[in-house]
Motif scaffolding. Structure first.
Motif, PDB file in Angstrom:
ATOM      1  N   UNK A 174      62.377 -15.168 111.680  1.00  9.27           N
ATOM      2  CA  UNK A 174      63.456 -14.186 111.614  1.00  9.27           C
ATOM      3  C   UNK A 174      64.142 -14.314 110.268  1.00  9.27           C
ATOM      4  N   UNK A 175      64.240 -13.197 109.569  1.00  7.27           N
ATOM      5  CA  UNK A 175      64.850 -13.208 108.245  1.00  7.27           C
ATOM      6  C   UNK A 175      66.339 -12.893 108.331  1.00  7.27           C
ATOM      7  N   UNK A 176      67.119 -13.779 107.758  1.00  3.65           N
ATOM      8  CA  UNK A 176      68.556 -13.555 107.629  1.00  3.65           C
ATOM      9  C   UNK A 176      68.845 -13.055 106.221  1.00  3.65           C
ATOM     10  N   UNK A 177      69.580 -11.960 106.119  1.00  2.60           N
ATOM     11  CA  UNK A 177      70.017 -11.454 104.825  1.00  2.60           C
ATOM     12  C   UNK A 177      71.515 -11.635 104.670  1.00  2.60           C
ATOM     13  N   UNK A 178      72.088 -10.832 103.805  1.00  2.00           N
ATOM     14  CA  UNK A 178      73.529 -10.856 103.577  1.00  2.00           C
ATOM     15  C   UNK A 178      73.943  -9.512 103.005  1.00  2.00           C
ATOM     16  N   UNK A 179      75.168  -9.084 103.236  1.00  2.00           N
ATOM     17  CA  UNK A 179      75.628  -7.809 102.671  1.00  2.00           C
ATOM     18  C   UNK A 179      75.409  -7.760 101.165  1.00  2.00           C
ATOM     19  N   UNK A 180      74.827  -6.663 100.708  1.00  2.09           N
ATOM     20  CA  UNK A 180      74.549  -6.512  99.298  1.00  2.09           C
ATOM     21  C   UNK A 180      73.252  -7.149  98.853  1.00  2.09           C
ATOM     22  N   UNK A 181      72.577  -7.853  99.758  1.00  2.63           N
ATOM     23  CA  UNK A 181      71.327  -8.496  99.417  1.00  2.63           C
ATOM     24  C   UNK A 181      70.146  -7.573  99.590  1.00  2.63           C
ATOM     25  N   UNK A 194      67.356 -10.188 117.101  1.00  6.97           N
ATOM     26  CA  UNK A 194      65.977 -10.007 116.648  1.00  6.97           C
ATOM     27  C   UNK A 194      65.087 -11.094 117.238  1.00  6.97           C
ATOM     28  N   UNK A 195      65.561 -12.317 117.213  1.00 13.26           N
ATOM     29  CA  UNK A 195      64.790 -13.433 117.760  1.00 13.26           C
ATOM     30  C   UNK A 195      64.504 -13.220 119.245  1.00 13.26           C
ATOM     31  N   UNK A 196      65.476 -12.710 119.974  1.00 13.66           N
ATOM     32  CA  UNK A 196      65.266 -12.451 121.400  1.00 13.66           C
ATOM     33  C   UNK A 196      64.173 -11.411 121.609  1.00 13.66           C
ATOM     34  N   UNK A 197      64.132 -10.410 120.755  1.00 10.38           N
ATOM     35  CA  UNK A 197      63.086  -9.398 120.855  1.00 10.38           C
ATOM     36  C   UNK A 197      61.710  -9.992 120.558  1.00 10.38           C
TER      37      UNK A 197
END
Length: 423
Positions: A174-181, A194-197
């Motif tokens: 699962x990819x974690x981003x950040x605002x503006x990234x 997302x991980x649950x899906x």
């Protein structure tokens, strides 16, 4: 490097290739690459402009990064899209990398074809044809592990629709981003959904978390380092929250370009245990540069045995139309310019002749010309060695790159190999 030496990857086919008269900067070759290299041709056998690689610098950089990772308890799966050169991937694997990271399904298939057996696709694998091709390659080779990323429930749905019926579930992080990234779920709670899906999917299995901090900053200022650290702390928190949900025997926590891998280690290395592997994806360290990475690399900031640039372009003076201005025969088709213009370093009377320091500035590049401003005397026909910034956009302009030995010796350098790229 295409040489006669046996390698870990399946590189023999490269030596058998016949570039003929169509390879930029190489002389017209009647025979194979291996035939030409058997004569240890000198640098002067090439035509300008030409991008060259320093064999000693490549090996020193590879050893230095491997040593650094081992000393900090992390693993390395360098980003192969930097060079798209299987011979350089082979060097990275031989110096301790666990696998190779790629960015597109086609790039991943190139790596698989050459024998890479641990492939990370640092992107969402949602193109149906690419997805099925990667899944089929993995099903055909039990020793092959291919890991890709997901950053939304929509990504999970798209992968389920495009995967067909793989023999075994596809591992994703699962990819974690950040605002503006760049890509990535924008908050830890969203990433948990997302991980649950993924866990609920019959064709996917949850194998870790990942992200890219390099999209959040572009310099080593305290403010930028603080932004990067906050993001990495969130990535660590996401991993801790997902510990009960992982479905693989080995868990991957991955981050790290070539600019902030020290920050990644500070934030994430403590997560490593018998099951969890912290994996850096730094790719530019091997070639390094004389520009962006020279200024931002953690080893440069630490001042302890920094990497050194292994790439240079040699360009010939083709015009001196006014005092203080020389035009070189290398331009946007030959040199990177997105992270800074080339840096004039040395001047020689001809390619392969002794070179002396040159002071000056490249102020602009056209498609096939560079504007060199210098107060030193230069004449038409002389050759300038240019330092470059950003290997990612240097390699994609070349299909065969000469590998030099003795680049810093008094004797003329020799071509010991040719590095084949796939773009």
């Amino acid at each position: 490097m295409t040489t006669s030496t046996e390698t870990g990857l399946r590189l023999g086919s490269l030596g058998a290739e016949r570039p003929g008269p169509f390879a930029k900067s190489l002389p017209p070759l009647d025979g194979t690459v291996a035939d030409w290299l058997s004569g240890a041709p000198p640098l002067s056998a090439l035509a300008t402009p030409v991008l060259t690689l320093d064999d000693a610098a490549l090996h020193a950089n590879a050893r230095r990064m491997a040593e650094w990772c081992t000393g900090h308890g992390v693993e390395l799966a360098p980003h192969g899209k930097t060079t798209m050169a299987p011979a350089l991937w082979d060097l990275q694997l031989r110096t301790g990398s666990r696998g190779i990271t790629l960015a597109t399904p086609w790039q991943a298939l190139v790596a698989i074809e050459f024998g890479v057996r641990w492939v990370m696709l640092a992107n969402s694998l949602v193109d149906p044809r690419g997805l099925r091709a990667v899944a089929a390659a993995r099903d055909a080779a039990p020793s092959l592990e291919a890991v890709s990323w997901v950053d939304s429930v929509d990504t999970v749905v798209a992968m389920e629709a495009g995967a067909g019926s793989p023999e075994r579930p596809l591992t994703v992080v699962v990819e974690l981003g950040a605002p503006g990234g760049r890509t990535g779920a924008r908050a830890v709670a969203e990433a948990e959904r997302v991980a649950a899906a993924v866990v609920a999917s019959p064709v996917l299995r949850l194998g870790g978390v990942g992200g890219y901090e390099g999209a959040l900053a572009h310099d080593p200022s305290p403010e930028s380092l603080g932004t990067v650290r906050l993001y990495l702390d969130d990535l660590a928190e996401l991993h801790r929250r997902l510990l009960p949900s992982y479905e693989t025997g080995e868990i991957v926590v991955t981050a790290g370009g070539s600019a902030y891998f020290d920050q990644v280690v500070e934030a994430l290395a403590g997560l490593a245990d018998d099951r969890t592997r912290v994996v850096l994806r730094s790719g530019a360290y091997l070639v390094h540069d004389d520009g962006f990475y020279r200024g931002i690399s953690p080893l440069a900031r630490e001042g302890d045995r920094p990497f050194r640039s292994a790439m240079h372009v040699w360009a010939r003076v083709v015009s001196t139309p006014e005092p203080g201005l020389a035009l070189l025969d290398a331009g946007k088709r030959d040199v990177p310019f997105d992270e800074g213009l080339p840096e004039p370093q040395r001047l020689a009377d001809d390619l392969g002749r002794p070179a002396r320091p040159l002071a000056g500035t490249v102020t602009a590049v056209n498609d096939q010309h560079a504007f060199l401003r210098t107060d030193e005397p230069v004449t038409v026909g002389q050759v300038v060695r240019l330092g470059l910034s950003h290997p990612c956009t240097a390699f994609d302009k070349w299909r065969w790159i000469p590998l030099l030995t003795g680049a810093d010796d008094p004797a003329p350098p020799r071509v010991a190999g040719l590095v084949r790229t796939f773009f």
